[in-house]
Design an enzyme around this catalytic site. Structure first.
Site, PDB file in Angstrom:
ATOM      1  CG  HIS A 126      66.385  15.095  87.763  1.00 55.12           C
ATOM      2  ND1 HIS A 126      67.162  16.054  87.145  1.00 55.12           N
ATOM      3  CD2 HIS A 126      67.006  13.908  87.541  1.00 55.12           C
ATOM      4  CE1 HIS A 126      68.201  15.480  86.582  1.00 55.12           C
ATOM      5  NE2 HIS A 126      68.134  14.179  86.799  1.00 55.12           N
ATOM      6  CD  GLU A 128      64.687  19.861  89.987  1.00 55.88           C
ATOM      7  OE1 GLU A 128      65.653  20.608  89.761  1.00 55.88           O
ATOM      8  OE2 GLU A 128      64.790  18.615  90.083  1.00 55.88           O
ATOM      9  CB  CYS A 156      69.393  19.744  85.134  1.00 51.27           C
ATOM     10  SG  CYS A 156      67.935  18.705  84.813  1.00 51.27           S
ATOM     11  CB  CYS A 159      64.338  20.220  86.049  1.00 47.85           C
ATOM     12  SG  CYS A 159      64.637  18.512  86.573  1.00 47.85           S
TER      13      CYS A 159
END
Length: 268
Positions: A126, A128, A156, A159
């Site tokens: 992701h 992040e 999410c 993360c």
């Protein structure tokens, strides 16, 4: 006092002359003539209607002032969120869901990252996570105290866990994620008082722009998917018609008609 001349009358002790009750009586009867005609014998009845004093209660107009409870967005936050949007554009260009992130310390961008789990076959890739990995490498430390993470989509749960392990001081996100958001939309991982590190969270920075980029991406993906399905159907019908002709069956346009119907169904 304007009532001084009235008190100078013949007998102050005489019960027949009661200036004070006479002056107070209109004050008690004042609310009665709210909209009705005053009695003809009352000289004080024509007093200006006090109704307008009770009317100034259009408080609803001041209620919209409650909306600014979502703290004002600073120019600094807008600036770094736009950098995160630029990173998200790289994800979109690569065919990935357009989410971007930048890691900031003070006014310096330490690292940036964008969403790319499809291309790397990595479910943890992701935006992040990419920014945190790059930032930890740049600073030579897996702890990133005093750093802020700007990301275009609400983090999410995965993360959020990495953010807390990295000791990020503040998270600023753009669009809310009603399906997997861990900053309050689905769960609020950062609000758990039992955790040993507490990251402050600010959400909704340039939310409309961030949401529009995501909506446009998925709309384009659905359109491309419909067109691909339509092309496969047309190719399948064409191949079936060619096989039928090679087997000696009479050539008809039945396959083409079905293809058109299927295309119309898919486009709806």
């Amino acid at each position: 006092m304007t009532g001084a001349p009235a008190q100078a009358g013949p007998t102050a002790d005489d019960p027949s002359a009661h200036p004070e009750p006479a002056q107070r009586e209109p004050a008690q009867r004042e609310p009665a003539p709210a909209g009705t005609a005053p009695a003809s014998g009352d000289a004080l009845a024509p007093a200006p209607e006090p109704a307008p004093e009770s009317e100034p209660t259009p408080e609803p107009e001041s209620e919209p002032a409650l909306e600014p409870s979502a703290a004002p967005v600073s120019d600094r936050d807008r600036h770094f969120m736009r950098l995160a949007q630029a990173a998200a554009e790289e994800a979109r260009a690569a065919g990935e869901v357009p989410v971007g992130a930048v890691l900031v310390r003070g006014d310096e961008v330490i690292a940036r990252g964008f969403n790319h789990p499809i291309g790397t076959h990595d479910p943890s890739a992701h935006a992040e996570m990419a920014a945190l990995r790059a930032g930890a490498t740049a600073l030579g430390n897996y702890r990133l105290p005093g750093c802020e993470l700007y990301v275009t989509l609400e983090p999410c749960l995965m993360c959020a866990g990495a953010i807390m392990h990295a000791r990020i001081a503040r998270v600023v996100f753009g669009a809310h994620d009603p399906k997997t958001g861990a900053c309050g939309s689905v769960v609020d991982a950062f609000a758990n008082a039992q955790l040993n590190h507490h990251t402050s969270v600010s959400g909704g920075v340039l939310a409309d722009e961030c949401s529009a980029a995501l909506r446009a991406f998925f709309a384009e993906r659905r359109r491309a998917s419909r067109e691909a399905r339509r092309a496969r159907l047309a190719a399948g019908e064409h191949a079936a018609g060619a096989n039928a002709e090679s087997n000696g069956a009479p050539a008809t346009n039945h396959g083409a008609d079905q293809s058109d119907e299927a295309a119309n169904d898919c486009s709806g």
